[in-house]
Design a protein around this motif. Structure first.
Motif: not given
Length: 344
Positions: A173, A177, A312-313, A317
């Motif tokens: 992931k 990104a 942030d991601e 997730d």
């Protein structure tokens, strides 16, 4: 002669416990240092000594058995063997909550990584009982997961557009990104994939990559720990564990803690420095074989950007997949230890 044999047999019976309990143990990758230097001597030599002969073990590894790392805990729950060890990230398809054990980029040394694992352990114990009917015996580290690349890399920006094998779902992931293409390839298939150009880079531990010869098919080493430390969870079938006597359960847990976990963690930091020295051809390398990779240190901007992507991601997730309960538990344990909070 008969008298002599009888005396020898009597002496043997008196010197050994009457009922040694033998465990069928499946360890991690057989060609890597964790298995060779720590698991093997523990299960074959230290365990009988540390339990007064009450427990012994027959050891093999999951790759020698011809099974996938992702199947170890599933088979452990099915009582195919007594004890199993594999990288927690291999099994997140069955238990996405386990990803919270090994968050990338938050532990740059062995002490920080061990603190993170210690904070996560109660959560991991509950996950293993619930998902795999297994009792955690210990958690041991692989070295930090760094990036091996074929072709020049000078910063995180250079990973954009490249095909990169990740070492776990969080790592993949993160790579996506950054603008890279995350590729799912088994550890054993990486050297051939790098050589043929199927992938441009791959993430694994520095020592693992050295032992497996990744330096022969790559030339740049980005030492930022993009994949965390890839902890190996050592677990026992819960019914088998619960069926031991209280004394044997205590002896087994103490033996794993002192005879396997502690030495593996103690060697982790020095091993990382030595592995990087060997991969980059430095005189500090203690091995006869030395590679000549180019070491790439992350800049302050790289580190800041990586942490921003993580908060942030990547972590949100994971929280969505694992669920609010596990995200809250992570915040209260690992998050407090590493200074991060997942917004809910």
């Amino acid at each position: 002669m008969k008298t002599t044999l009888a005396l020898l047999m009597t002496g043997t019976m008196l010197s050994a416990p009457a009922f040694a309990d033998e465990l069928a143990v499946v360890g991690s990758w057989s060609n890597l240092p964790l298995y060779q230097d720590f698991e093997t001597p523990f299960w074959t030599e230290k365990l009988p000594e540390m339990t007064g002969g009450a427990l012994t073990a027959q050891l093999t590894s999951f790759d020698q058995m011809g099974i996938a790392g992702a199947d170890v805990y599933r088979m452990l729950g099915d009582k195919v063997f007594d004890v199993g060890a594999t990288v927690a990230d291999y099994t997140v398809g069955d238990a996405p909550e386990l990803e919270g054990l090994d968050v990338p980029l938050v532990a740059n040394d062995a002490a920080s990584a061990q603190a993170m694992v210690t904070a996560a352990r109660p959560m991991v114990e509950d996950i293993m009982r619930d998902r795999f009917d297994a009792q955690v015996l210990g958690i041991a580290p692989y070295p930090p997961q760094v990036v091996f690349c074929q072709g020049a890399v000078t910063s995180l920006d250079d990973l954009q557009g490249k095909k990169v094998r990740g070492s776990g779902r969080m790592t993949t992931k993160f790579l996506e990104a950054l603008g890279a293409e995350g590729i799912n390839i088994a550890f054993s298939e990486v050297p051939g994939s790098l050589e043929r150009g199927v992938i441009d880079c791959a993430v694994t531990g520095a020592g693992s990559g050295f032992s497996a010869g990744w330096w022969e098919v790559s030339d740049h080493l980005l030492t930022l720990p993009l994949g965390g430390w890839d902890p190996v969870v050592i677990a026992m079938n819960a019914d088998r564990f619960d069926g031991l006597s209280e004394d044997d359960r205590s002896a087994l847990l103490s033996a794993v803690a002192d005879g396997l976990e502690a030495p593996a963690w103690a060697a982790a930091q020095g091993g990382l420095e030595g592995d990087i020295a060997c991969l980059t051809g430095q005189p500090e390398c203690a091995e006869d074989t030395k590679a000549a990779m180019t070491s790439v240190e992350a800049s302050e901007d790289d580190i800041a950007r990586a942490r921003q992507i993580l908060t942030d991601e990547v972590l949100p997730d994971w929280a969505e997949r694992a669920g609010d309960e596990w995200a809250a538990r992570w915040n209260e344990t690992v998050g407090q230890t590493v200074g991060l909070t997942i917004a809910q």
